[in-house]
Design a protein around this motif. Structure first.
Motif, PDB file in Angstrom:
ATOM      1  N   ARG A 123       0.823  -1.204   0.000  1.00 40.75           N
ATOM      2  CA  ARG A 123       0.000   0.000   0.000  1.00 40.75           C
ATOM      3  C   ARG A 123       0.859   1.257   0.000  1.00 40.75           C
ATOM      4  O   ARG A 123       0.501   2.267  -0.609  1.00 40.75           O
ATOM      5  N   ASP A 124       1.982   1.222   0.698  1.00 40.89           N
ATOM      6  CA  ASP A 124       2.838   2.409   0.778  1.00 40.89           C
ATOM      7  C   ASP A 124       3.315   2.844  -0.599  1.00 40.89           C
ATOM      8  O   ASP A 124       3.531   4.028  -0.861  1.00 40.89           O
ATOM      9  N   GLY A 127       0.852   5.110  -2.430  1.00 44.81           N
ATOM     10  CA  GLY A 127       0.851   6.510  -2.012  1.00 44.81           C
ATOM     11  C   GLY A 127      -0.553   7.069  -1.880  1.00 44.81           C
ATOM     12  O   GLY A 127      -1.491   6.383  -1.450  1.00 44.81           O
ATOM     13  N   GLU A 128      -0.715   8.329  -2.279  1.00 43.34           N
ATOM     14  CA  GLU A 128      -2.007   9.000  -2.151  1.00 43.34           C
ATOM     15  C   GLU A 128      -3.073   8.393  -3.057  1.00 43.34           C
ATOM     16  O   GLU A 128      -4.263   8.558  -2.819  1.00 43.34           O
ATOM     17  N   MET A 129      -2.641   7.671  -4.087  1.00 42.65           N
ATOM     18  CA  MET A 129      -3.614   7.073  -5.010  1.00 42.65           C
ATOM     19  C   MET A 129      -4.522   6.075  -4.305  1.00 42.65           C
ATOM     20  O   MET A 129      -5.653   5.851  -4.723  1.00 42.65           O
ATOM     21  N   ALA A 130      -4.033   5.453  -3.211  1.00 43.71           N
ATOM     22  CA  ALA A 130      -4.841   4.483  -2.487  1.00 43.71           C
ATOM     23  C   ALA A 130      -6.146   5.105  -1.991  1.00 43.71           C
ATOM     24  O   ALA A 130      -7.182   4.431  -1.919  1.00 43.71           O
ATOM     25  N   ASP A 131      -6.101   6.388  -1.646  1.00 39.45           N
ATOM     26  CA  ASP A 131      -7.307   7.059  -1.143  1.00 39.45           C
ATOM     27  C   ASP A 131      -8.255   7.474  -2.259  1.00 39.45           C
ATOM     28  O   ASP A 131      -9.414   7.806  -1.993  1.00 39.45           O
ATOM     29  N   THR A 132      -7.756   7.491  -3.484  1.00 47.71           N
ATOM     30  CA  THR A 132      -8.599   7.954  -4.602  1.00 47.71           C
ATOM     31  C   THR A 132      -9.147   6.807  -5.446  1.00 47.71           C
ATOM     32  O   THR A 132      -9.940   7.039  -6.358  1.00 47.71           O
TER      33      THR A 132
END
Length: 417
Positions: A123-124, A127-132
Motif C-alpha cells: 500500500r505504501d 501513495g495517495e492514489m490508495a485514497d482515490t
C-alpha cells in the motif's frame, strides 16, 4: 494469510460452480484478489478493470448481488439436474459441494474496498492514489441466496425448474447460426396488449401455445396472410408473454432446415418448451429445403421432440410458388405433382389467416393505438390522416396504422399538431 489471500484461495477451490469464474465480473474480481502479491502497477490495473466492469453491469452499489446472480445462470451438474426436476436424485456429495460453493460466493462477495486496501502489502507504494481508488459497496446477495444454505438450495432448484439453466435461464430468444443456438441479447419487446385487432386469429395461436406449455395436445402452426398484419409480431409477443412459464424460441432460417436434426439433439432433453420459428416462409419449385421441411413436419427420422413446436409465417397460403406453366407439360402423373406442391401447408395442424382489415377495422386499430399512446387529436383529423397515410402506402394494415400513429405522436410532441 490476508483476507484477499484467503478469498482468492476459496474462489479457486469452487467446484460445482467453478464456471462462474469464467463470467466477466467474478473473473475480474478473482484476478484482483490474485494480484495481491503482484507489483502495485498490476494491482491498480486489476482494480480499475474490475470496477469498470462492475459499473457496466450496474452493480457498483451491490457486489454481492452481482456475484450471486451468476449462480442462477451457471450450467453445471446441480443446475441441469434441478432443471429436469431431479435435484433430489443427486449424490449427497454433490449437494454438499453446492452448499460449500454458495457459502464461499456469499462470503467473498462481502469483501469491501477498505478491507482489501488495509491488508495490501504494498500500500505504501500506492501513495495517495490508495485514497482515490474508486469504491464499491458489498450490498446483499440476491433473494434466492439469502438465509440458511439448505433453504438456498431448495430455492435454487425451484428457480432452475421454472427457468432452465445456463443460457436458457438468461435468455428467451435464440437464432440458429453456424450449427448452434446463439442468444438474442435484445429481443423484440412487443407485448400482446400492444397488438390491436385480430383477436380471433391471435387467440387461436395463443390457445395452441398454452396447450403446448401445459403438455396437452397441440399443433405446428402456420400464420399466413397479407403483409403487415401482425403475424410475426404475434409469435414474438407470445414469447414475451409466456417465457416465465418455460417458453423459449429458436429462429431458424429457412435455408438451414437441413440442420433440424442437430437442433433436435440440442433441445430434446431440456425441460423447457421451444417454439422453432421460421419467418417469411415460401419455396420455389427447385428449392431443396421444401423436402426438408416436409420431413421436419411429418415423417422424418429426426422426429420433432415433445418439447418443440414449429411456428411459421408466410404471406402465402400455398407455400410453394406455382405457375400455370407448372400445370402443363408431358408428365404422366401431373396431378400427383400438383398435389405434392400444395400439401406442405396441410402438414401444419393449425393454419391461421391474418388478412388485410377493411376500413372500419383499420380505423378501430388506429383509434386503439392513439388511445394507448394517449394522443390528443380530433377523431375526424385522426381518421382522415390515417386514410391518406394508408393510400400513400398501398393499403391498410396494422403495420401501416402503427407507422401513422408513430408519426402523429412525434408531430404532437414537437408542437406541430
Amino acid at each position: 494469510m490476508t483476507m484477499a489471500d484467503k478469498a482468492a484461495l476459496e474462489f479457486s477451490s469452487l467446484s460445482v460452480y467453478k464456471g462462474i469464474l469464467n463470467r466477466t465480473v467474478p473473473g475480474a474480481f478473482y484476478r484482483l484478489l490474485c494480484s495481491y502479491e503482484a507489483h502495485p502497477l498490476e494491482f491498480a490495473r486489476a482494480w480499475g478493470e474490475f470496477f469498470s466492469l462492475l459499473c457496466d453491469r450496474g452493480y457498483s452499489e451491490n457486489l454481492a448481488g452481482c456475484l450471486s446472480e451468476t449462480v442462477l445462470f451457471d450450467e453445471n451438474a446441480f443446475s441441469r439436474a434441478a432443471a429436469a426436476g431431479k435435484a433430489l436424485e443427486l449424490p449427497q456429495a454433490v449437494r454438499q459441494a453446492v452448499e460449500r460453493d454458495v457459502d464461499i460466493i456469499r462470503s467473498v462477495s462481502q469483501i469491501t474496498p477498505e478491507q482489501l486496501l488495509e491488508g495490501y502489502r504494498h500500500r505504501d507504494k500506492l501513495g495517495e492514489m490508495a485514497d482515490t481508488l474508486p469504491r464499491w459497496k458489498a450490498g446483499q446477495p440476491i433473494e434466492v441466496l439469502q438465509g440458511p444454505v439448505e433453504q438456498c438450495l431448495d430455492r435454487m432448484a425451484e428457480y432452475y425448474r421454472g427457468h432452465g439453466c445456463g443460457m436458457f435461464a438468461r435468455y428467451r430468444a435464440f437464432v440458429w447460426r453456424g450449427g448452434k443456438m446463439e442468444p438474442v441479447i435484445y429481443p423484440d419487446p412487443i407485448q400482446i396488449e400492444s397488438l390491436k385487432g385480430y383477436e380471433i386469429p391471435r387467440s387461436l395461436v395463443e390457445d395452441n401455445t398454452v396447450a403446448f406449455l401445459e403438455g396437452l395436445s397441440c399443433n405446428n402452426c402456420l400464420l399466413y396472410g397479407d403483409r403487415g398484419t401482425g403475424k410475426s409480431s404475434t409469435v414474438k409477443a407470445l414469447l414475451n408473454e409466456y417465457y416465465p412459464k418455460g417458453l423459449r424460441m429458436v429462429e431458424m432460417p429457412k435455408e438451414r432446415l437441413c440442420d433440424f436434426p442437430q437442433l433436435v439433439d440440442q433441445i430434446a432433453a431440456l425441460p423447457l418448451r421451444f417454439i422453432i420459428f421460421i419467418d417469411d416462409l415460401s419455396f420455389s419449385q427447385q428449392d431443396d429445403t421444401f423436402a426438408a421441411l416436409k420431413a421436419v413436419l411429418e415423417g422424418g427420422l429426426a422426429a420433432r421432440p415433445e418439447n418443440a413446436l414449429i411456428y411459421a409465417t408466410s404471406n402465402r397460403r400455398h407455400l410453394l410458388r406455382e405457375c400455370f406453366s407448372d400445370r402443363e407439360g408431358d408428365e404422366v402423373h401431373r396431378s400427383d405433382t400438383i398435389q405434392e406442391s400444395l400439401s406442405l401447408a396441410d402438414r401444419f395442424g393449425l393454419s391461421v389467416n391474418f388478412s388485410v382489415p377493411d376500413k372500419s377495422a383499420y380505423l378501430d386499430i388506429v383509434h386503439a393505438l392513439a388511445k394507448e399512446r394517449k394522443l390528443t387529436i380530433e377523431d375526424g383529423e385522426l381518421e382522415s390522416g390515417a386514410e391518406r397515410w394508408a393510400l400513400e402506402r398501398g393499403g391498410r394494415s396494422p403495420r401501416c396504422a402503427r407507422q401513422y400513429i408513430a408519426m402523429i405522436e412525434s408531430r404532437i410532441k414537437r408542437g406541430l399538431l
